[in-house]
Enzyme design. Structure first.
Site, PDB file in Angstrom:
ATOM      1  N   ASN A   1       0.612  -1.312   0.030  1.00  0.00           N
ATOM      2  CA  ASN A   1      -0.050   0.108  -0.017  1.00  0.00           C
ATOM      3  C   ASN A   1       0.761   1.260  -0.113  1.00  0.00           C
ATOM      4  O   ASN A   1       0.286   2.478  -0.139  1.00  0.00           O
ATOM      5  CB  ASN A   1      -1.053   0.112   1.179  1.00  0.00           C
ATOM      6  CG  ASN A   1      -2.005  -1.062   0.940  1.00  0.00           C
ATOM      7  OD1 ASN A   1      -2.311  -1.649  -0.132  1.00  0.00           O
ATOM      8  ND2 ASN A   1      -2.674  -1.385   2.097  1.00  0.00           N
TER       9      ASN A   1
ATOM     10  N   SER B   1     -10.226   9.298   3.092  1.00  0.00           N
ATOM     11  CA  SER B   1     -10.014   8.386   1.932  1.00  0.00           C
ATOM     12  C   SER B   1      -8.566   8.408   1.757  1.00  0.00           C
ATOM     13  O   SER B   1      -7.726   9.230   1.368  1.00  0.00           O
ATOM     14  CB  SER B   1     -10.472   8.917   0.575  1.00  0.00           C
ATOM     15  OG  SER B   1     -10.151   8.256  -0.452  1.00  0.00           O
ATOM     16  N   VAL B   2      -7.761   7.227   1.858  1.00  0.00           N
ATOM     17  CA  VAL B   2      -6.317   6.960   1.734  1.00  0.00           C
ATOM     18  C   VAL B   2      -5.984   7.438   0.090  1.00  0.00           C
ATOM     19  O   VAL B   2      -5.173   8.078  -0.114  1.00  0.00           O
ATOM     20  CB  VAL B   2      -5.993   5.630   2.060  1.00  0.00           C
ATOM     21  CG1 VAL B   2      -4.270   5.487   1.577  1.00  0.00           C
ATOM     22  CG2 VAL B   2      -5.965   5.427   3.560  1.00  0.00           C
TER      23      VAL B   2
ATOM     24  N   CYS C   1     -10.318  -6.208  -5.750  1.00  0.00           N
ATOM     25  CA  CYS C   1     -11.165  -6.860  -5.046  1.00  0.00           C
ATOM     26  C   CYS C   1     -12.606  -6.311  -4.935  1.00  0.00           C
ATOM     27  O   CYS C   1     -12.891  -5.425  -5.129  1.00  0.00           O
ATOM     28  CB  CYS C   1     -10.427  -6.562  -3.409  1.00  0.00           C
ATOM     29  SG  CYS C   1      -8.789  -7.097  -3.108  1.00  0.00           S
TER      30      CYS C   1
END
Length: 424
Positions: A23, A164-165, A117
């Site tokens: 990430n 929000s990343v 995903c």
């Protein structure tokens, strides 16, 4: 279709070298597009998603090379193409990160709407609306997001309606080459954002406040080359700590940092586990004891990470007592529970909450992985269940765990990968 055959029950004990964080690696690889000179990255994990990112970068005209030591050299000085195509993007949602660097440096970029995903809605709206506030013109056309700008983007105050990343990273990248100052309010605070900011600053960006909820970026005219080491993967670390906890073992994770994983360590201690930390190791010793049930509520960092929820679901289904796990980040992220129930677990789903009634033992079964973190929890379940467990759709695991069979075998698991020629 590849599957895992896992035999159990086994106690998992030993030392694991933790890989670089997926990430952090993915946004940093895309951020390298901003540089006019080559950059060198070390501790880049060998993963499917990283390979997909290499392919996207090469499609743009970036030269990407990995040497024998595992270091990755990226030269984006001769980019001649500004489209990230569907056939590559469809497998990985992170590919939306190609858009901000392209429009920031070249004033144009196109990215196919992404895949990845299947864990509920992960809209790209916040990426798009933030770029629009910075002066980008956005069109959605035939499944592509097209961004253009008339010259440099301009600094703006960006308030994130929801933490929000992904969107925080997009804005941070775009703002490095914008004219003026950009402020991100209600920014995500994840360690991977801090690592990306360190990388951008090493290239000459002026970013302050990463790791807090307000990030300030002063735009510069160009970014240059640098060397950077990717931060250790806190989720892989947490996964192996849980492996020790559920199997009655003792595992040391090496090359990792406890300060990125405080909420997880706290919950492991609450579960009755002994956790000791040094500057670059974390050790969990279960003393052969069954864990105690712990309630979990996923939250943005520094809260409990959603990417550790499935592993703690496994911990709770074999723990003493009953627990509640509330998922506040993603919809539809309890698909591992019906699979664990096939192995004798007692889990119920009520909306965004799972209720786990601990059982003493799991039994083997054929189960199917549904997303990256769910899949690893099923593999660990197979390690502690009696008999032979088959885990299907393991391509999810290869997206996020480097050399997973080798690492599991190194701590005492009996696991093998095999292929079936066709799906029944």
């Amino acid at each position: 279709m590849e599957k895992f055959r896992v035999h159990g029950p086994f106690t998992l004990s030993g030392t694991v070298d933790i890989s670089g964080a997926k990430n952090a690696a993915l946004p940093i690889l895309f951020a390298a597009v901003l540089a006019t000179e080559p950059v060198t990255l070390t501790n880049v994990p060998d993963l499917k998603d990283v390979d997909t990112t290499f392919k996207i970068l090469r499609k743009l005209g970036v030269v990407v090379e990995r040497d024998e030591s595992g270091a990755v050299q990226i030269d984006a000085s001769k980019i001649d193409h500004y489209v990230a195509p569907y056939e590559l993007v469809k497998t990985m949602r992170a590919s939306i990160w190609a858009l901000a660097p392209l429009v920031a440096r070249f004033h144009e970029g196109q990215v196919s709407l992404p895949g990845g995903c299947t864990i509920g809605a992960r809209p790209v709206d916040m990426h798009i609306s933030s770029l629009e506030k910075m002066g980008a013109l956005i069109e959605l056309d035939e499944g592509y997001v097209k961004a253009t700008s008339n010259g440099r983007l301009h600094g703006a105050r960006i308030y994130m309606d929801k933490v929000s990343v992904g969107a925080t990273l997009s804005v941070m990248m775009a703002a490095t080459l914008a004219e003026g100052t950009t402020t991100i309010e209600n920014a995500a605070r994840e360690p991977e954002i801090v690592d990306t900011a360190l990388f951008l600053n090493a290239m000459g960006a002026k970013i302050s406040g990463a790791g807090t909820d307000t990030i300030t970026i002063e735009g510069v005219e160009r970014l240059t080359g640098c060397q950077h080491r990717i931060v250790a993967d806190r989720i892989e670390t947490g996964t192996f700590l849980v492996a020790a906890a559920v199997s009655g073992g003792k595992i040391t994770c090496r090359g990792t940092k406890a300060d990125t994983l405080e909420a997880v360590i706290e919950k492991l201690r609450e579960a009755g586990m002994e956790v000791t930390v040094t500057e670059d190791t974390i050790t969990l010793d279960s003393k052969g004891q069954r864990p105690k049930a712990v309630n979990i509520r996923t939250m943005p960092h520094p809260g409990f990470p959603t990417d550790m929820q499935a592993q703690f679901t496994l911990l709770n289904v074999v723990a003493e007592g009953t627990s509640r796990i509330t998922e506040t980040i993603f919809e539809n992220r309890f698909m591992h529970i019906p699979e664990l129930n096939r192995m004798g677990a007692k889990g119920e789903i009520e909306g965004n909450t799972a209720i786990c009634h601990g059982v003493e033992k799991l039994k083997s079964a054929e189960v199917m992985a549904t997303d990256l973190r769910a899949s690893i929890s099923l593999v660990l379940a197979g390690c502690i269940a009696s008999g032979e467990t088959i885990v299907d759709r393991i391509y999810h695991i290869d997206r996020g765990y480097e050399h997973i069979e080798d690492k599991l075998r190194g701590i005492g698991a009996k696991i093998e990968r095999f292929s079936t020629k066709f799906e029944e």
